[in-house]
Design a protein around this motif. Sequence first.
Motif, PDB file in Angstrom:
ATOM      1  N   ARG A 202       0.804  -1.215   0.000  1.00 43.50           N
ATOM      2  CA  ARG A 202       0.000   0.000   0.000  1.00 43.50           C
ATOM      3  C   ARG A 202       0.846   1.277   0.000  1.00 43.50           C
ATOM      4  O   ARG A 202       0.301   2.382  -0.115  1.00 43.50           O
ATOM      5  N   ALA A 203       2.160   1.125   0.153  1.00 43.66           N
ATOM      6  CA  ALA A 203       3.030   2.304   0.233  1.00 43.66           C
ATOM      7  C   ALA A 203       2.959   3.133  -1.046  1.00 43.66           C
ATOM      8  O   ALA A 203       3.015   4.365  -1.008  1.00 43.66           O
ATOM      9  N   GLY A 204       2.848   2.451  -2.193  1.00 52.41           N
ATOM     10  CA  GLY A 204       2.807   3.170  -3.466  1.00 52.41           C
ATOM     11  C   GLY A 204       1.603   4.087  -3.581  1.00 52.41           C
ATOM     12  O   GLY A 204       1.657   5.109  -4.272  1.00 52.41           O
ATOM     13  N   LYS A 205       0.504   3.746  -2.933  1.00 46.43           N
ATOM     14  CA  LYS A 205      -0.714   4.557  -2.973  1.00 46.43           C
ATOM     15  C   LYS A 205      -0.865   5.420  -1.723  1.00 46.43           C
ATOM     16  O   LYS A 205      -1.864   6.131  -1.580  1.00 46.43           O
ATOM     17  N   ASN A 206       0.119   5.319  -0.809  1.00 47.74           N
ATOM     18  CA  ASN A 206       0.079   6.071   0.448  1.00 47.74           C
ATOM     19  C   ASN A 206      -1.229   5.814   1.195  1.00 47.74           C
ATOM     20  O   ASN A 206      -1.838   6.720   1.773  1.00 47.74           O
ATOM     21  N   ASP A 207      -1.667   4.558   1.185  1.00 42.70           N
ATOM     22  CA  ASP A 207      -2.919   4.157   1.813  1.00 42.70           C
ATOM     23  C   ASP A 207      -2.596   3.151   2.918  1.00 42.70           C
ATOM     24  O   ASP A 207      -2.434   1.964   2.663  1.00 42.70           O
ATOM     25  N   TYR A 208      -2.517   3.651   4.150  1.00 41.90           N
ATOM     26  CA  TYR A 208      -2.052   2.823   5.256  1.00 41.90           C
ATOM     27  C   TYR A 208      -3.142   2.479   6.263  1.00 41.90           C
ATOM     28  O   TYR A 208      -2.854   1.855   7.288  1.00 41.90           O
ATOM     29  N   LEU A 209      -4.380   2.879   6.011  1.00 40.04           N
ATOM     30  CA  LEU A 209      -5.435   2.678   7.010  1.00 40.04           C
ATOM     31  C   LEU A 209      -5.610   1.205   7.353  1.00 40.04           C
ATOM     32  O   LEU A 209      -5.541   0.814   8.528  1.00 40.04           O
TER      33      LEU A 209
END
Length: 243
Positions: A202-209
């Motif tokens: 998810r790091a590539g989309k900056n989506d860490y929820l």
Amino acid sequence: MDRDTSRAAPAQGGSPVPSERTGAVRGGRLPAAQLGARGGAGWLLGACMHLVGLFPLLRWVVLGLTDGLTANPPLFLTWSSGDWALILLLIVLAVTPIRRLTGWNALLRHRRKLGLYAFFYTVLHVIAWAVWDRDGVPAAMWMDLWQRTFIGIGALAVLCLIPLALTSTHGWMRRLGRWWMRLHWLIYPSAVLSIWHFFWMRAGKNDYLEPRLSAWILAALLGIRLLWWLRKAGQRRRVDGPH
């Protein structure tokens, strides 16, 4: 696939819970619940476990029939299979704390089902990556393992799960004895590596929820085990007394 080496949890009156009797096995002793002892909630609880395990598959079928697999079905199914593999792995790890906190010992008899379903969705996740992301080309898969860090981490998590699935039968429990319990410690690094894989993906989309939520759940499940271990170690020191 999870392990629970604790003996019978004392009831409020101090007597052990009957369903936690231990059964003799080659090389050691395992809780009878691990060996599939009869009794407990029976077929209804088992059916509920199968419903939990089959829910993702049934959901995909419904979404497929209603054109709900998004604009990119291969990517959706690849990600969804990985998500459900991790969710079921966390549920497996939650069985022991729930049993110890509630005294619902029948859960242990059905934990293996959930573990095998977690492995099933892990296999589907790997197949989806291999076929849809790497076109089924072994050389491309091999390069991916080394060039994309999160793929390599995910592969390590899968390698930890393989021996757990292969030795999940009652026969292997009896043959391995206490070594079976030690082998099934691999579920812990597998869970940690799975969440690490999730974070990097998810790091590539900056989506860490979702990765953060999974990490907090795992931290709670491991933390309660650590507290129990520390309490047990303290009780042993008090019993042994000063030397």
